[in-house]
Design a protein around this motif. Structure first.
Motif, PDB file in Angstrom:
ATOM      1  N   LEU A  46      54.981  54.952  14.867  1.00 35.72           N
ATOM      2  CA  LEU A  46      56.073  55.338  15.975  1.00 35.72           C
ATOM      3  C   LEU A  46      57.422  54.988  15.866  1.00 35.72           C
ATOM      4  O   LEU A  46      58.288  55.542  16.120  1.00 35.72           O
ATOM      5  CB  LEU A  46      55.396  54.777  17.322  1.00 35.72           C
ATOM      6  CG  LEU A  46      54.116  55.102  17.867  1.00 35.72           C
ATOM      7  CD1 LEU A  46      53.612  54.244  18.644  1.00 35.72           C
ATOM      8  CD2 LEU A  46      54.338  56.593  18.394  1.00 35.72           C
ATOM      9  N   LYS A  85      59.036  57.586  13.577  1.00 32.63           N
ATOM     10  CA  LYS A  85      59.314  58.678  14.134  1.00 32.63           C
ATOM     11  C   LYS A  85      60.425  58.608  15.031  1.00 32.63           C
ATOM     12  O   LYS A  85      61.238  59.557  15.168  1.00 32.63           O
ATOM     13  CB  LYS A  85      58.027  58.931  15.038  1.00 32.63           C
ATOM     14  CG  LYS A  85      58.283  60.471  15.519  1.00 32.63           C
ATOM     15  CD  LYS A  85      57.163  60.860  16.298  1.00 32.63           C
ATOM     16  CE  LYS A  85      57.273  62.347  16.983  1.00 32.63           C
ATOM     17  NZ  LYS A  85      56.974  62.358  18.319  1.00 32.63           N
ATOM     18  N   PHE A  86      60.709  57.685  15.795  1.00 31.23           N
ATOM     19  CA  PHE A  86      61.588  57.261  16.649  1.00 31.23           C
ATOM     20  C   PHE A  86      62.966  57.414  16.313  1.00 31.23           C
ATOM     21  O   PHE A  86      64.018  57.883  16.304  1.00 31.23           O
ATOM     22  CB  PHE A  86      61.438  55.897  17.317  1.00 31.23           C
ATOM     23  CG  PHE A  86      62.535  55.420  18.258  1.00 31.23           C
ATOM     24  CD1 PHE A  86      62.715  56.035  19.659  1.00 31.23           C
ATOM     25  CD2 PHE A  86      63.746  54.616  17.814  1.00 31.23           C
ATOM     26  CE1 PHE A  86      63.712  55.515  20.445  1.00 31.23           C
ATOM     27  CE2 PHE A  86      64.716  53.879  18.943  1.00 31.23           C
ATOM     28  CZ  PHE A  86      64.724  54.512  19.920  1.00 31.23           C
ATOM     29  N   LYS A 104      63.671  60.976  14.399  1.00 29.75           N
ATOM     30  CA  LYS A 104      64.002  61.918  15.505  1.00 29.75           C
ATOM     31  C   LYS A 104      65.524  61.555  15.933  1.00 29.75           C
ATOM     32  O   LYS A 104      66.479  62.654  16.324  1.00 29.75           O
ATOM     33  CB  LYS A 104      63.067  61.687  16.449  1.00 29.75           C
ATOM     34  CG  LYS A 104      63.142  62.931  17.251  1.00 29.75           C
ATOM     35  CD  LYS A 104      61.992  62.955  18.300  1.00 29.75           C
ATOM     36  CE  LYS A 104      62.010  61.997  19.521  1.00 29.75           C
ATOM     37  NZ  LYS A 104      60.609  62.117  20.298  1.00 29.75           N
ATOM     38  N   SER A 135      61.631  58.233  26.177  1.00 31.87           N
ATOM     39  CA  SER A 135      60.543  59.481  25.791  1.00 31.87           C
ATOM     40  C   SER A 135      59.483  58.870  24.819  1.00 31.87           C
ATOM     41  O   SER A 135      58.613  59.411  24.768  1.00 31.87           O
ATOM     42  CB  SER A 135      61.229  60.627  25.143  1.00 31.87           C
ATOM     43  OG  SER A 135      61.712  60.278  23.730  1.00 31.87           O
ATOM     44  N   LEU A 136      60.077  57.535  24.400  1.00 26.84           N
ATOM     45  CA  LEU A 136      58.873  56.879  23.529  1.00 26.84           C
ATOM     46  C   LEU A 136      57.478  56.726  23.954  1.00 26.84           C
ATOM     47  O   LEU A 136      56.438  56.937  23.253  1.00 26.84           O
ATOM     48  CB  LEU A 136      59.190  55.583  23.068  1.00 26.84           C
ATOM     49  CG  LEU A 136      58.588  55.066  21.920  1.00 26.84           C
ATOM     50  CD1 LEU A 136      58.509  55.920  20.457  1.00 26.84           C
ATOM     51  CD2 LEU A 136      59.482  53.673  21.470  1.00 26.84           C
ATOM     52  N   ASP A 140      55.241  59.414  23.194  1.00 20.28           N
ATOM     53  CA  ASP A 140      54.895  59.534  21.703  1.00 20.28           C
ATOM     54  C   ASP A 140      53.759  58.531  21.550  1.00 20.28           C
ATOM     55  O   ASP A 140      52.578  58.928  20.812  1.00 20.28           O
ATOM     56  CB  ASP A 140      55.937  59.221  20.703  1.00 20.28           C
ATOM     57  CG  ASP A 140      57.051  60.213  20.718  1.00 20.28           C
ATOM     58  OD1 ASP A 140      56.876  61.301  21.023  1.00 20.28           O
ATOM     59  OD2 ASP A 140      58.223  59.982  20.423  1.00 20.28           O
ATOM     60  N   LEU A 168      49.812  59.393  20.447  1.00 20.46           N
ATOM     61  CA  LEU A 168      49.321  58.887  19.342  1.00 20.46           C
ATOM     62  C   LEU A 168      47.844  58.208  19.734  1.00 20.46           C
ATOM     63  O   LEU A 168      46.766  58.332  19.099  1.00 20.46           O
ATOM     64  CB  LEU A 168      50.052  57.719  18.868  1.00 20.46           C
ATOM     65  CG  LEU A 168      49.449  56.819  17.650  1.00 20.46           C
ATOM     66  CD1 LEU A 168      48.903  57.509  16.442  1.00 20.46           C
ATOM     67  CD2 LEU A 168      50.238  55.596  17.400  1.00 20.46           C
ATOM     68  N   SER A 191      48.859  61.420  29.689  1.00 22.09           N
ATOM     69  CA  SER A 191      49.975  61.858  29.259  1.00 22.09           C
ATOM     70  C   SER A 191      50.783  62.861  30.055  1.00 22.09           C
ATOM     71  O   SER A 191      51.958  62.803  30.032  1.00 22.09           O
ATOM     72  CB  SER A 191      49.577  62.611  27.903  1.00 22.09           C
ATOM     73  OG  SER A 191      49.121  64.028  28.230  1.00 22.09           O
ATOM     74  N   SER A 222      51.193  53.319  28.375  1.00 20.87           N
ATOM     75  CA  SER A 222      50.941  54.004  27.054  1.00 20.87           C
ATOM     76  C   SER A 222      50.452  52.950  26.009  1.00 20.87           C
ATOM     77  O   SER A 222      49.802  53.273  25.236  1.00 20.87           O
ATOM     78  CB  SER A 222      52.092  54.523  26.577  1.00 20.87           C
ATOM     79  OG  SER A 222      53.158  53.800  26.665  1.00 20.87           O
TER      80      SER A 222
END
Length: 129
Positions: free
Chosen positions: A13, A16-17, A20, A38-39, A42, A46, A79, A112
């Motif tokens: 994660l 990706k953070f 991006k 926005s994390l 994601d 996941l 989600s 999350s």
């Protein structure tokens, strides 16, 4: 349960953070805040992926797969809530309502991350069964 089992999804994660956010882009403070808000989206996806992996593996038998499938469907429903919270928190940030942003973002992260821990723990317990 070993720490590495939580570090690997977390590092994925984080990578990706960063990718991006920083690859081929000039980053502003608003970009960083937007990426941070926005994390949780994601993270919840996941979690759904890990729940799906649990269903596919069926390591704990059919009954365990059905329970994991229920968690998978629930994570997809959650989600939607997380995405709405993300969109609302961005709108609140644009309106300079920072305390509201903190509250909505905190709730999104709590939900999350809890889902991610549940998904990882479920996969680990299936491997031990």
């Amino acid at each position: 349960m070993q720490l590495i089992e939580f570090i690997l999804p977390g590092s994925l994660l984080f990578a990706k953070f960063l990718i991006k956010l920083f690859i081929d882009k000039n980053v502003s403070a608003d970009d960083v805040v937007g990426a941070f808000l926005s994390l949780p989206v994601d993270i919840i996806f996941l979690s759904a992926s890990l729940f799906a992996a649990g269903v596919i593996s069926r390591a704990g038998g059919v009954e365990s797969a059905h329970l994991t499938l229920s968690f998978f469907v629930l994570s997809l429903l959650v989600s939607i809530i997380i995405v709405v919270a993300w969109r609302r928190s961005e709108a609140l940030f644009a309106s300079d309502k920072f305390w509201a942003v903190a509250g909505v973002a905190s709730l999104s992260y709590l939900i999350s991350i809890s889902s991610l821990f549940l998904a990882v723990s479920g996969l680990l317990s299936r491997g031990e069964a």
